[in-house]
Structures are given as structure tokens and as C-alpha cells.
Write a protein that holds these residues in place. Structure first.
Motif, PDB file in Angstrom:
ATOM      1  N   TYR A  17       0.778  -1.105  -0.052  1.00 57.33           N
ATOM      2  CA  TYR A  17       0.035   0.129   0.037  1.00 57.33           C
ATOM      3  C   TYR A  17       0.924   1.185  -0.242  1.00 57.33           C
ATOM      4  O   TYR A  17       1.793   1.378   0.697  1.00 57.33           O
ATOM      5  N   PRO A  18       0.626   2.239  -0.688  1.00 59.05           N
ATOM      6  CA  PRO A  18      -0.547   2.319  -1.795  1.00 59.05           C
ATOM      7  C   PRO A  18      -0.072   2.140  -3.054  1.00 59.05           C
ATOM      8  O   PRO A  18      -0.802   2.351  -3.975  1.00 59.05           O
ATOM      9  N   ASP A  19       1.105   1.511  -3.223  1.00 55.53           N
ATOM     10  CA  ASP A  19       1.558   1.307  -4.535  1.00 55.53           C
ATOM     11  C   ASP A  19       0.804   0.334  -5.645  1.00 55.53           C
ATOM     12  O   ASP A  19       0.515   0.599  -6.842  1.00 55.53           O
ATOM     13  N   ASP A  20       0.497  -0.745  -4.887  1.00 57.62           N
ATOM     14  CA  ASP A  20      -0.214  -1.984  -5.675  1.00 57.62           C
ATOM     15  C   ASP A  20      -1.880  -1.739  -5.227  1.00 57.62           C
ATOM     16  O   ASP A  20      -2.653  -2.289  -6.161  1.00 57.62           O
ATOM     17  N   ALA A  21      -2.328  -0.985  -4.130  1.00 61.85           N
ATOM     18  CA  ALA A  21      -3.933  -1.119  -3.969  1.00 61.85           C
ATOM     19  C   ALA A  21      -3.997   0.089  -2.898  1.00 61.85           C
ATOM     20  O   ALA A  21      -2.991   0.428  -2.019  1.00 61.85           O
ATOM     21  N   THR A  22      -5.180   0.679  -2.805  1.00 63.41           N
ATOM     22  CA  THR A  22      -5.444   1.433  -1.820  1.00 63.41           C
ATOM     23  C   THR A  22      -6.745   1.165  -1.169  1.00 63.41           C
ATOM     24  O   THR A  22      -7.053   1.873  -0.136  1.00 63.41           O
ATOM     25  N   THR A  23      -7.137  -0.221  -1.033  1.00 65.61           N
ATOM     26  CA  THR A  23      -8.241  -0.633  -0.150  1.00 65.61           C
ATOM     27  C   THR A  23      -7.791  -1.887   0.313  1.00 65.61           C
ATOM     28  O   THR A  23      -6.911  -2.764  -0.281  1.00 65.61           O
ATOM     29  N   PRO A  24      -8.305  -2.401   1.580  1.00 70.39           N
ATOM     30  CA  PRO A  24      -7.794  -3.727   2.094  1.00 70.39           C
ATOM     31  C   PRO A  24      -8.156  -4.900   1.365  1.00 70.39           C
ATOM     32  O   PRO A  24      -7.260  -5.966   1.039  1.00 70.39           O
ATOM     33  N   THR A  25      -9.386  -4.893   0.688  1.00 69.68           N
ATOM     34  CA  THR A  25      -9.637  -6.125  -0.256  1.00 69.68           C
ATOM     35  C   THR A  25      -8.738  -6.071  -1.299  1.00 69.68           C
ATOM     36  O   THR A  25      -8.388  -7.289  -1.824  1.00 69.68           O
ATOM     37  N   GLU A  26      -8.553  -4.903  -1.995  1.00 68.99           N
ATOM     38  CA  GLU A  26      -7.642  -5.121  -3.234  1.00 68.99           C
ATOM     39  C   GLU A  26      -6.463  -5.646  -3.044  1.00 68.99           C
ATOM     40  O   GLU A  26      -5.759  -6.148  -3.585  1.00 68.99           O
ATOM     41  N   LEU A  27      -5.867  -5.015  -1.891  1.00 71.43           N
ATOM     42  CA  LEU A  27      -4.379  -5.266  -1.347  1.00 71.43           C
ATOM     43  C   LEU A  27      -4.328  -6.756  -1.245  1.00 71.43           C
ATOM     44  O   LEU A  27      -3.475  -7.466  -1.677  1.00 71.43           O
ATOM     45  N   ILE A  28      -5.388  -7.448  -0.233  1.00 65.10           N
ATOM     46  CA  ILE A  28      -5.271  -8.753  -0.115  1.00 65.10           C
ATOM     47  C   ILE A  28      -5.187  -9.781  -1.631  1.00 65.10           C
ATOM     48  O   ILE A  28      -4.532 -10.745  -1.605  1.00 65.10           O
ATOM     49  N   HIS A  29      -6.164  -9.143  -2.307  1.00 65.13           N
ATOM     50  CA  HIS A  29      -6.463  -9.716  -3.645  1.00 65.13           C
ATOM     51  C   HIS A  29      -5.247  -9.673  -4.442  1.00 65.13           C
ATOM     52  O   HIS A  29      -4.779 -10.899  -5.229  1.00 65.13           O
ATOM     53  N   HIS A  30      -4.524  -8.551  -4.524  1.00 67.38           N
ATOM     54  CA  HIS A  30      -3.151  -8.593  -5.414  1.00 67.38           C
ATOM     55  C   HIS A  30      -2.144  -9.524  -4.649  1.00 67.38           C
ATOM     56  O   HIS A  30      -1.412 -10.045  -5.476  1.00 67.38           O
ATOM     57  N   ALA A  31      -1.976  -9.629  -3.218  1.00 67.51           N
ATOM     58  CA  ALA A  31      -1.268 -10.351  -2.432  1.00 67.51           C
ATOM     59  C   ALA A  31      -1.532 -11.718  -3.017  1.00 67.51           C
ATOM     60  O   ALA A  31      -0.329 -12.606  -3.102  1.00 67.51           O
ATOM     61  N   ASP A  32      -2.779 -12.405  -3.038  1.00 61.22           N
ATOM     62  CA  ASP A  32      -3.048 -13.609  -3.267  1.00 61.22           C
ATOM     63  C   ASP A  32      -2.747 -14.071  -4.799  1.00 61.22           C
ATOM     64  O   ASP A  32      -2.242 -15.131  -5.025  1.00 61.22           O
ATOM     65  N   ALA A  33      -2.785 -12.788  -5.809  1.00 69.25           N
ATOM     66  CA  ALA A  33      -2.357 -13.156  -7.142  1.00 69.25           C
ATOM     67  C   ALA A  33      -0.935 -13.207  -7.245  1.00 69.25           C
ATOM     68  O   ALA A  33      -0.300 -14.300  -7.895  1.00 69.25           O
ATOM     69  N   ALA A  34      -0.308 -12.456  -6.285  1.00 68.80           N
ATOM     70  CA  ALA A  34       1.317 -12.821  -6.430  1.00 68.80           C
ATOM     71  C   ALA A  34       1.712 -14.146  -5.774  1.00 68.80           C
ATOM     72  O   ALA A  34       2.798 -14.686  -6.208  1.00 68.80           O
ATOM     73  N   MET A  35       1.021 -14.356  -4.876  1.00 67.86           N
ATOM     74  CA  MET A  35       1.171 -15.759  -4.295  1.00 67.86           C
ATOM     75  C   MET A  35       1.009 -17.001  -5.166  1.00 67.86           C
ATOM     76  O   MET A  35       2.080 -17.774  -5.410  1.00 67.86           O
ATOM     77  N   TYR A  36      -0.226 -16.830  -6.032  1.00 71.40           N
ATOM     78  CA  TYR A  36      -0.314 -17.783  -6.996  1.00 71.40           C
ATOM     79  C   TYR A  36       0.765 -17.898  -7.963  1.00 71.40           C
ATOM     80  O   TYR A  36       1.314 -18.943  -8.746  1.00 71.40           O
ATOM     81  N   ASP A  37       1.437 -16.515  -8.396  1.00 67.88           N
ATOM     82  CA  ASP A  37       2.382 -16.663  -9.202  1.00 67.88           C
ATOM     83  C   ASP A  37       3.778 -17.362  -8.817  1.00 67.88           C
ATOM     84  O   ASP A  37       4.597 -18.038  -9.390  1.00 67.88           O
ATOM     85  N   ALA A  38       4.027 -17.345  -7.229  1.00 66.92           N
ATOM     86  CA  ALA A  38       5.059 -17.830  -6.573  1.00 66.92           C
ATOM     87  C   ALA A  38       4.956 -19.387  -6.762  1.00 66.92           C
ATOM     88  O   ALA A  38       5.873 -20.125  -7.198  1.00 66.92           O
ATOM     89  N   LYS A  39       3.642 -19.840  -6.822  1.00 65.43           N
ATOM     90  CA  LYS A  39       3.497 -21.284  -6.757  1.00 65.43           C
ATOM     91  C   LYS A  39       3.600 -21.753  -8.119  1.00 65.43           C
ATOM     92  O   LYS A  39       4.270 -22.755  -8.369  1.00 65.43           O
ATOM     93  N   ASN A  40       3.150 -20.856  -8.981  1.00 63.67           N
ATOM     94  CA  ASN A  40       3.454 -21.510 -10.405  1.00 63.67           C
ATOM     95  C   ASN A  40       4.742 -21.306 -11.010  1.00 63.67           C
ATOM     96  O   ASN A  40       5.155 -22.017 -11.858  1.00 63.67           O
ATOM     97  N   ASN A  41       5.623 -20.594 -10.158  1.00 65.45           N
ATOM     98  CA  ASN A  41       7.063 -20.531 -10.538  1.00 65.45           C
ATOM     99  C   ASN A  41       8.030 -21.616  -9.937  1.00 65.45           C
ATOM    100  O   ASN A  41       8.484 -22.461 -10.797  1.00 65.45           O
ATOM    101  N   SER A  42       8.190 -21.870  -8.775  1.00 67.93           N
ATOM    102  CA  SER A  42       8.982 -22.741  -7.969  1.00 67.93           C
ATOM    103  C   SER A  42       8.392 -23.194  -6.660  1.00 67.93           C
ATOM    104  O   SER A  42       8.990 -23.949  -6.247  1.00 67.93           O
ATOM    105  N   ARG A  43       7.489 -22.561  -6.107  1.00 70.08           N
ATOM    106  CA  ARG A  43       6.906 -22.778  -4.874  1.00 70.08           C
ATOM    107  C   ARG A  43       8.188 -22.457  -3.848  1.00 70.08           C
ATOM    108  O   ARG A  43       9.378 -22.064  -4.286  1.00 70.08           O
ATOM    109  N   ASN A  44       7.950 -22.606  -2.441  1.00 67.45           N
ATOM    110  CA  ASN A  44       8.783 -22.180  -1.394  1.00 67.45           C
ATOM    111  C   ASN A  44       9.487 -20.993  -1.911  1.00 67.45           C
ATOM    112  O   ASN A  44      11.121 -20.737  -1.703  1.00 67.45           O
TER     113      ASN A  44
END
Length: 345
Positions: A48-75
Motif C-alpha cells: 500500500y498504496p503502490d499496488d492497492a488503496t483498499t484492504p480488499t484489493e491489497l489482499i487480492h493482489h497479494a493472493d495473485a502474487a502468491m499464485y505466481d510464486a506457486k506457479n514458478n517454483s514454490r517455496n
């Protein structure tokens, strides 16, 4: 899933230090009752506030980044980036297009003929899904099916495909006296859906279609070995009387010993084994082994992705029963199929 809130960091990179500490907790595994379990974490970070300005959007974007981590190499951890944002936006667009396609009847089916290797006559038709939604222009099934699976829309799409495939079969049988099967691809998600077999049964009864004229295909990679729900779903479908095909055979992880327990009627050799097969001794050996395996287990073998006469002759000489691919025919619209292959039906 857990959320870690860091309210007092001075700069975004401070979050990476915390993420690293979390990942280090998993080094060497976690011990429970004297047993070490190798458990890993995938972490997504949004700021915050670079990636999102609301709590819901901030968590949503962190979730998307997490799935990117899973799809790349995990851990590992990943920061939310513009690339992830673009992927997320496309995913949302695809989801919107799929829901619109279902409500506005923007799906259609095309036919991929399946031929007998011995006499080149059509013995079955595989139906393939196409989508005409403006939201999905230029986006094919290889892109929209994973989104449909992730969002749960796939269950409605699978039922749409089965419903319309059965209607198509009725037309082929009544109008052209077609004696072959209609082959329908389903998502691997359905193998974990205990209600799926009963829904298939209802559609068969609704359209008064004999189960023996229907084949359901599921990819080998979708099957989870030793999963009781998967096995029970396959058995329930088998008890209905429909044929079951294991698609993309040779690319998954099911052991040969477990294969004999599956109620499978057909193995579809993945097209990757067919490329340059006549010049590749290893591929030749693999295909011959699969054909022999099918013969020994009493399972039909079909080769997909046949593109030339040399490959077609090789399959015929080695006892492959059926084949499909551009050498025989590309996928065609129903009207073209009727006009082009009417004399064979």
C-alpha cells in the motif's frame, strides 16, 4: 492461507526480509510425532498504496502474487508486479467472458472425426468446444479452460458440452444413420465431483441416448493416482455404460499396475509421441509398447495428432485401432462435417 500485515515497514523491500524469515521456518521440514514432513510455503506480497488503496484489493493482489510464486517454483515469495496485474486483468476478462458465453449461448461445438486405421472409415466423432464471446476474442480453450476450472465455471461448461453433444448425436443418428460414438472431453475437476455421474445419467435419460454410444475423455494428467474419489467417479460413469478414454496417455503419472484397476476402455496416445516418430527409435518403441499394453489389457488404442501418411501407415502396421489428426481431417463445423463425410455415415 494466512495473511501477515506489516504496518511499520519503511520501504517495500523490508517485506522481503520478513518473507525470507517465514520461508526459513520450513528449512529441514516440520516434525510432528517424530515424523518429518517436507512442507513449503509460497508467499505473495502487495504494498500500500503502490499496488492497492483498499484492504480488499491489497489482499487480492497479494493472493495473485502468491499464485505466481506457486506457479514458478514454490517455496519462494513474489511481489505483485505489472505483469501479474496484466495476468489478473486478463483472468478477470476471461471469467467475465465465460459467464457471458453461458448466459448468452455463445458456445459452440466443432467435430474432430476419428478413423479406423485399417480402412479409414469414421468410427467416432470427438466434439471440441469453441467460444464466440467478444470478451474472449483471440483466446482459445487452452487459455480459458484453466480459468474456468479455477473459478468453478467449468462444471456448468461441462454440462453444456455434454447436453449439446448428446443433441448432436441424436441428429447424426436420425439424419445420417451414424453408428459411431460421440466423444466428449470433460475437465479433471469432475473426477472429484461426486455428483457428476448422476448429472450425466440425467442428461442421457433426458435425451434418450444409449450410454454405449457415448465416450467420456479425461486427460491422464488430471487423474490422481490412489485418490478414492477419482476412482469412484470413474467406476460410477462406467456403471452407467458409457465408455471411458484416458486422453494424452503417456504424459501423466499413473503407474501401469494401477492402470489395470481403472475402468478405462481406450488409451489415446499423446500427439507428442507422434511427431517425427518414423525418425525416432525411442518414440517408435514407446508407441509399440502402448499398443501392446492396450492389446494385453483389452483396451482400445487411439493415436491423436497424425499428420502424414508415413505415420498413419506405421500405426496401421503396428496394430493401432483408431487415429485422428490433420492427415485424416481437421476439426470442422457440423454442417461441413455432414457435407464432407455424409457418404461415410
Amino acid at each position: 492461507e494466512f495473511v501477515v500485515l506489516l504496518p511499520n515497514i519503511k520501504e517495500p523491500l523490508d517485506a522481503s526480509a520478513v518473507a525470507t524469515r517465514v520461508l526459513n521456518l520450513f528449512d529441514g521440514g516440520l516434525e510432528v510425532d517424530g515424523v518429518t514432513h517436507m512442507i513449503y510455503a509460497s508467499i505473495g506480497i502487495s504494498v500500500y498504496p503502490d499496488d492497492a488503496t483498499t484492504p480488499t484489493e491489497l489482499i487480492h493482489h497479494a493472493d495473485a502474487a502468491m499464485y505466481d510464486a506457486k506457479n514458478n517454483s514454490r517455496n519462494c515469495f513474489r511481489f505483485f508486479t505489472q505483469k501479474i496485474a496484466d495476468t489478473l486483468r486478463q483472468r478477470q476478462q476471461i471469467e467475465k467472458g465465460l459467464r457471458e458465453a453461458l448466459s448468452e449461448e455463445q458456445f459452440s461445438l466443432v467435430y474432430m472425426p476419428i478413423f479406423d486405421c485399417k480402412n479409414n472409415t469414421i468410427v467416432a466423432v470427438e466434439v471440441l468446444l469453441r467460444c464466440q464471446s467478444p470478451e474472449l476474442k483471440g483466446i482459445g480453450p487452452d487459455q480459458f479452460i484453466p480459468v474456468a476450472e479455477a473459478t468453478g465455471i467449468i462444471k456448468d461448461i461441462d454440462l453444456w458440452v455434454i447436453d449439446n453433444a448428446l443433441q448432436a448425436l441424436i441428429i447424426l443418428r436420425k439424419k445420417h444413420y451414424f453408428k459411431g460414438k460421440i466423444c466428449i472431453n470433460i475437465s479433471g475437476v469432475e473426477l472429484l465431483n461426486e455428483h457428476f455421474p448422476s448429472k450425466v445419467k440425467n442428461l442421457l435419460e433426458q435425451h434418450k441416448v444409449s450410454p454405449e454410444n457415448v465416450e467420456i475423455e479425461v486427460t491422464e494428467t488430471a487423474f490422481i493416482a490412489d485418490n478414492e474419489t477419482c476412482l469412484e467417479t470413474l467406476k460410477a460413469l462406467n456403471e452407467l455404460g458409457v465408455s471411458l478414454a484416458l486422453d494424452d496417455f503417456g504424459t501423466g503419472y499413473s503407474s501401469l499396475s494401477y492402470l489395470q484397476e481403472l475402468p478405462v476402455d481406450e488409451l489415446k496416445i499423446d500427439k507428442r509421441f507422434l511427431r517425427d516418430v518414423t525418425q525416432n527409435h525411442e518414440k517408435k518403441a514407446i508407441i509399440k509398447t502402448i499398443i501392446s499394453l492396450g492389446e494385453n489389457l483389452g483396451i482400445r488404442v487411439l493415436a491423436e495428432g497424425v499428420e502424414d501418411v508415413i505415420t498413419a501407415d506405421f500405426l496401421k502396421e503396428n496394430g493401432c485401432e483408431c487415429a485422428q489428426g490433420f492427415f485424416y481431417s481437421k476439426a470442422v463445423h457440423p454442417e461441413m462435417f455432414e457435407a464432407q463425410y455424409l457418404h461415410q455415415l
